[in-house]
Motif scaffolding. Structure first.
Motif, short mmCIF file in Angstrom:
data_model
loop_
_atom_site.label_atom_id
_atom_site.label_comp_id
_atom_site.label_asym_id
_atom_site.label_seq_id
_atom_site.Cartn_x
_atom_site.Cartn_y
_atom_site.Cartn_z
N LYS A 29 0.03 121.42 94.97
CA LYS A 29 0.95 120.41 94.47
C LYS A 29 0.99 119.21 95.40
O LYS A 29 1.07 118.07 94.94
CB LYS A 29 2.34 121.00 94.30
CG LYS A 29 2.45 121.99 93.17
CD LYS A 29 3.85 122.54 93.06
CE LYS A 29 3.94 123.58 91.96
NZ LYS A 29 5.27 124.16 91.86
N PHE A 32 -2.22 117.27 94.88
CA PHE A 32 -2.13 116.53 93.62
C PHE A 32 -1.24 115.31 93.77
O PHE A 32 -1.57 114.22 93.29
CB PHE A 32 -1.60 117.44 92.50
CG PHE A 32 -1.35 116.71 91.22
CD1 PHE A 32 -2.41 116.33 90.41
CD2 PHE A 32 -0.07 116.37 90.84
CE1 PHE A 32 -2.19 115.65 89.24
CE2 PHE A 32 0.16 115.68 89.66
CZ PHE A 32 -0.91 115.33 88.86
N VAL A 96 0.31 111.25 82.79
CA VAL A 96 0.17 112.18 83.92
C VAL A 96 1.45 112.99 84.12
O VAL A 96 1.40 114.21 84.31
CB VAL A 96 -0.20 111.41 85.21
CG1 VAL A 96 -0.14 112.31 86.42
CG2 VAL A 96 -1.59 110.81 85.07
N ALA A 100 1.46 116.92 83.43
CA ALA A 100 1.64 117.80 84.58
C ALA A 100 2.87 118.68 84.43
O ALA A 100 2.86 119.85 84.82
CB ALA A 100 1.73 116.98 85.86
N GLU A 101 3.93 118.14 83.87
CA GLU A 101 5.18 118.90 83.76
C GLU A 101 5.25 119.76 82.51
O GLU A 101 5.62 120.92 82.57
CB GLU A 101 6.37 117.94 83.79
CG GLU A 101 6.60 117.31 85.15
CD GLU A 101 6.92 118.34 86.21
OE1 GLU A 101 7.70 119.28 85.95
OE2 GLU A 101 6.36 118.22 87.32
N ARG A 104 1.58 121.84 82.10
CA ARG A 104 1.19 122.59 83.31
C ARG A 104 -0.31 122.45 83.60
O ARG A 104 -0.93 123.37 84.09
CB ARG A 104 1.57 124.06 83.20
CG ARG A 104 3.00 124.31 82.89
CD ARG A 104 3.81 124.21 84.13
NE ARG A 104 5.19 124.60 83.82
CZ ARG A 104 6.23 124.01 84.35
NH1 ARG A 104 6.06 123.04 85.20
NH2 ARG A 104 7.45 124.39 84.05
N ARG A 105 -0.86 121.29 83.29
CA ARG A 105 -2.28 121.01 83.55
C ARG A 105 -2.37 119.72 84.33
O ARG A 105 -2.75 118.68 83.78
CB ARG A 105 -3.05 120.89 82.24
CG ARG A 105 -2.88 122.01 81.24
CD ARG A 105 -3.85 123.08 81.37
NE ARG A 105 -5.20 122.55 81.41
CZ ARG A 105 -6.23 123.30 81.57
NH1 ARG A 105 -6.09 124.58 81.69
NH2 ARG A 105 -7.43 122.79 81.63
N PRO A 106 -2.04 119.72 85.62
CA PRO A 106 -1.94 118.44 86.33
C PRO A 106 -3.28 117.72 86.50
O PRO A 106 -3.34 116.50 86.33
CB PRO A 106 -1.34 118.84 87.67
CG PRO A 106 -1.62 120.27 87.84
CD PRO A 106 -1.66 120.85 86.46
N TRP A 107 -4.34 118.44 86.82
CA TRP A 107 -5.61 117.74 87.08
C TRP A 107 -6.22 117.20 85.79
O TRP A 107 -6.81 116.13 85.78
CB TRP A 107 -6.58 118.66 87.82
CG TRP A 107 -6.07 118.98 89.19
CD1 TRP A 107 -5.49 120.14 89.59
CD2 TRP A 107 -6.05 118.10 90.32
NE1 TRP A 107 -5.12 120.04 90.91
CE2 TRP A 107 -5.45 118.80 91.38
CE3 TRP A 107 -6.47 116.80 90.53
CZ2 TRP A 107 -5.27 118.24 92.64
CZ3 TRP A 107 -6.29 116.24 91.79
CH2 TRP A 107 -5.71 116.96 92.82
N LEU A 110 -4.26 114.16 85.04
CA LEU A 110 -4.63 113.04 85.91
C LEU A 110 -5.92 112.39 85.43
O LEU A 110 -6.03 111.16 85.40
CB LEU A 110 -4.78 113.54 87.35
CG LEU A 110 -5.01 112.48 88.40
CD1 LEU A 110 -3.80 111.55 88.50
CD2 LEU A 110 -5.27 113.12 89.75
#
Length: 130
Positions: A29, A32, A96, A100-101, A104-107, A110
């Motif tokens: 985290k 990221f 983003v 991300a929130e 639950r797939r932050p990358w 991004l």
């Protein structure tokens, strides 16, 4: 003299509960957040430079170097060139954060945010240079 009654509990001779363990994805985290912050700073600096350059882009409208789309009398395309990257930066930040929130797939979010942002400068370059 009033002396408080003795405590019904024995005194504690141990430090208490152990400190909580760090969460398993904590370092990811942080990485990221640092990468997203650096990309946001680079995009904001790029937008400021583009905005500054687009102020002077209309100087060529009286010559043959100006494009017909950018130099029309309405000024709509000039506004697209000036504010398009800023609007897409806001859309990219929203992409983003929501990706991300919520997902639950932050990358992945991004990468999608970078693509969303890239459409703004691309549209602005297309507007100015045709």
């Amino acid at each position: 003299m009033n002396v408080p009654p003795p405590s019904p509990y024995p005194p504690s001779y141990y430090p208490g509960f152990p400190p909580p363990r760090p969460s398993p994805g904590g370092s990811r985290k942080v990485v990221f957040a640092v990468v997203a912050g650096l990309l946001l700073a680079a995009a904001a600096a790029s937008n400021l430079l583009w905005f500054f350059a687009s102020i002077f882009a209309s100087d060529s409208c009286g010559t043959s170097a100006g494009t017909a789309r950018f130099c029309d009398d309405s000024g709509v395309w000039m506004l697209v060139a000036m504010f398009g990257p800023m609007v897409t930066l806001a859309a990219a930040v929203a992409t983003v954060v929501l990706g991300a929130e919520r997902l639950r797939r932050p990358w992945t979010a991004l990468a999608l945010g970078v693509l969303v942002y890239a459409t703004g400068p691309a549209l602005a370059l297309f507007t100015v240079f045709g």
